[in-house]
Design a protein around this motif. Structure first.
Motif, PDB file in Angstrom:
ATOM      1  N   ILE A  44      12.144  -3.083  -3.594  1.00 26.93           N
ATOM      2  CA  ILE A  44      11.399  -3.474  -2.124  1.00 26.93           C
ATOM      3  C   ILE A  44       9.845  -3.497  -2.306  1.00 26.93           C
ATOM      4  O   ILE A  44       9.509  -3.329  -3.807  1.00 26.93           O
ATOM      5  N   THR A  45       9.188  -3.755  -1.496  1.00 21.58           N
ATOM      6  CA  THR A  45       7.658  -3.891  -1.659  1.00 21.58           C
ATOM      7  C   THR A  45       7.064  -2.883  -1.090  1.00 21.58           C
ATOM      8  O   THR A  45       7.827  -2.008  -0.182  1.00 21.58           O
ATOM      9  N   PRO A  46       5.682  -2.674  -1.296  1.00 21.10           N
ATOM     10  CA  PRO A  46       5.095  -1.623  -0.496  1.00 21.10           C
ATOM     11  C   PRO A  46       4.937  -1.947   1.090  1.00 21.10           C
ATOM     12  O   PRO A  46       4.324  -3.077   1.321  1.00 21.10           O
ATOM     13  N   ALA A  83      -0.481  -2.470  -0.599  1.00 27.16           N
ATOM     14  CA  ALA A  83      -0.936  -3.619  -1.273  1.00 27.16           C
ATOM     15  C   ALA A  83      -2.539  -3.836  -1.046  1.00 27.16           C
ATOM     16  O   ALA A  83      -3.236  -4.446  -1.630  1.00 27.16           O
ATOM     17  N   TRP A  84      -3.062  -3.163   0.264  1.00 24.23           N
ATOM     18  CA  TRP A  84      -4.180  -3.350   0.706  1.00 24.23           C
ATOM     19  C   TRP A  84      -5.106  -2.133   0.255  1.00 24.23           C
ATOM     20  O   TRP A  84      -6.249  -2.544  -0.209  1.00 24.23           O
ATOM     21  N   LEU A  85      -4.567  -1.020   0.360  1.00 26.83           N
ATOM     22  CA  LEU A  85      -5.003   0.222  -0.046  1.00 26.83           C
ATOM     23  C   LEU A  85      -5.632   0.525  -1.470  1.00 26.83           C
ATOM     24  O   LEU A  85      -6.638   0.756  -1.817  1.00 26.83           O
ATOM     25  N   LEU A  86      -4.377   0.345  -2.163  1.00 24.06           N
ATOM     26  CA  LEU A  86      -4.523   0.725  -3.784  1.00 24.06           C
ATOM     27  C   LEU A  86      -5.536   0.028  -4.455  1.00 24.06           C
ATOM     28  O   LEU A  86      -6.355   0.511  -5.327  1.00 24.06           O
ATOM     29  N   SER A 113      -6.552  -5.048 -10.938  1.00 25.51           N
ATOM     30  CA  SER A 113      -5.998  -5.050 -12.185  1.00 25.51           C
ATOM     31  C   SER A 113      -4.809  -3.910 -12.363  1.00 25.51           C
ATOM     32  O   SER A 113      -3.608  -4.092 -12.468  1.00 25.51           O
ATOM     33  N   LYS A 114      -5.371  -2.786 -12.104  1.00 28.48           N
ATOM     34  CA  LYS A 114      -4.960  -1.483 -12.217  1.00 28.48           C
ATOM     35  C   LYS A 114      -3.725  -1.324 -11.122  1.00 28.48           C
ATOM     36  O   LYS A 114      -2.605  -1.058 -11.400  1.00 28.48           O
ATOM     37  N   ALA A 115      -4.234  -1.742  -9.924  1.00 29.48           N
ATOM     38  CA  ALA A 115      -3.370  -1.559  -8.959  1.00 29.48           C
ATOM     39  C   ALA A 115      -1.876  -2.599  -9.100  1.00 29.48           C
ATOM     40  O   ALA A 115      -0.832  -2.036  -8.877  1.00 29.48           O
ATOM     41  N   THR A 116      -1.956  -3.452  -9.617  1.00 32.82           N
ATOM     42  CA  THR A 116      -1.093  -4.398  -9.852  1.00 32.82           C
ATOM     43  C   THR A 116      -0.326  -4.002 -11.034  1.00 32.82           C
ATOM     44  O   THR A 116       1.073  -4.158 -10.805  1.00 32.82           O
ATOM     45  N   GLU A 117      -0.952  -3.464 -12.129  1.00 30.32           N
ATOM     46  CA  GLU A 117       0.023  -3.011 -13.097  1.00 30.32           C
ATOM     47  C   GLU A 117       0.813  -1.416 -12.578  1.00 30.32           C
ATOM     48  O   GLU A 117       1.931  -1.581 -12.863  1.00 30.32           O
ATOM     49  N   LEU A 118       0.361  -0.689 -11.642  1.00 27.60           N
ATOM     50  CA  LEU A 118       1.072   0.336 -11.119  1.00 27.60           C
ATOM     51  C   LEU A 118       2.173  -0.207 -10.208  1.00 27.60           C
ATOM     52  O   LEU A 118       3.271   0.343 -10.297  1.00 27.60           O
ATOM     53  N   ALA A 119       1.742  -1.266  -9.481  1.00 23.20           N
ATOM     54  CA  ALA A 119       2.878  -1.769  -8.441  1.00 23.20           C
ATOM     55  C   ALA A 119       3.956  -2.598  -9.178  1.00 23.20           C
ATOM     56  O   ALA A 119       5.159  -2.340  -8.641  1.00 23.20           O
ATOM     57  N   LEU A 120       3.699  -3.325 -10.137  1.00 26.19           N
ATOM     58  CA  LEU A 120       4.608  -4.083 -10.740  1.00 26.19           C
ATOM     59  C   LEU A 120       5.519  -3.423 -11.804  1.00 26.19           C
ATOM     60  O   LEU A 120       6.676  -3.798 -12.039  1.00 26.19           O
TER      61      LEU A 120
END
Length: 267
Positions: free
Chosen positions: A146-148, A153-156, A163-170
């Protein structure tokens, strides 16, 4: 039935505790969302509340969603029809980021353990985050396919960078408190036994300042996340005129000139 959240008040500091340790303090149920919103909105309307600390009961801050309620037709967020699922998110857990964004009372997240998925996103909705050394963080939605769904996706990215948010989320990987400190997700890490005392120390420093100025300053900082400089300057001038009209502003100036500690009354 045990209260899903509990509140305790000490002077101007309100502590709100997610109180479902046996379920790892999930926040996806609509009744929990309603209780959280009710508690925070009441605190926001009460000018005698100078700061709120949010934490979790037991050894977990929040596991985010209740996986048992993610099965089809479980009565949770996931419904039989996609259109119904959308409405469940919109009128359920998505109320939280909108409510937190509108708050003027400062909120400190005291992350006492794992903050996973929506639990991590809940910490990012707060203004200040401190962590116990045992705390863990994961933007783990992708591992469940699933997705956030609650604004992560707005907050982190606004906290740790894109870049770091993308790494954590993906990747969905879990990071420890030391890494959370290194990337700026939290502002300090303390021993588990010292967490609430450390949160209270910050809250007391905030509460010692004139409450109207504190709340307006927070509002400006929040608006500054999305507004351009011209609009922020216009809002700053308007709020500054309100601040100058308070008795606390006069008291601050007088106390400074008289070389004494100020006594702020929220007037």
């Amino acid at each position: 039935m045990t209260d899903q959240i509990i509140q305790s008040r000490d002077g101007g500091i309100l502590t709100i505790t997610l109180n479902m340790p046996e379920k790892r303090n999930p926040i996806s149920d609509v009744s929990v969302v309603e209780q959280i919103c009710d508690a925070f909105m009441a605190a926001d309307q009460d000018m005698s509340v100078r700061c709120v600390i949010l934490t979790g009961a037991g050894t977990v801050f929040s596991s985010g969603g209740d996986l048992k309620q993610m099965r089809p037709d479980s009565g949770g967020l996931r419904a039989g029809l996609p259109a119904e699922t959308r409405r469940n998110y919109k009128y359920g857990i998505q109320r939280l980021p909108l409510m937190f964004q509108a708050l003027e009372v400062p909120v400190i997240a005291a992350v006492n353990g794992a903050a996973i998925g929506a639990g991590l996103d809940l910490t990012t909705m707060c203004d200040i985050r401190i962590a116990a050394s045992s705390a863990k963080f994961a933007e783990s939605f992708v591992r469940l396919g699933i997705t956030p769904g609650d604004g992560g996706a707005w907050l982190l990215p606004r906290i740790v960078g894109f870049s770091k948010a993308t790494e954590l989320a993906l990747t969905g990987e879990t990071i420890d408190a030391a890494e959370a400190l290194r990337i700026g997700l939290v502002t300090q890490v303390v021993e588990d036994a010292d967490l609430m005392a450390a949160a209270r120390m910050i809250a007391d420093k905030i509460a010692a300042n004139p409450p109207h100025a504190v709340r307006m300053t927070k509002r400006l900082l929040r608006e500054g996340q999305t507004a351009d400089l011209k609009n922020i300057l216009e809002m700053s001038a308007a709020m500054q005129s309100l601040a100058h009209a308070t008795a606390d502003n006069d008291e601050a100036i007088t106390a400074f000139l008289e070389k004494r500690a100020p006594e702020f009354k929220g007037e």
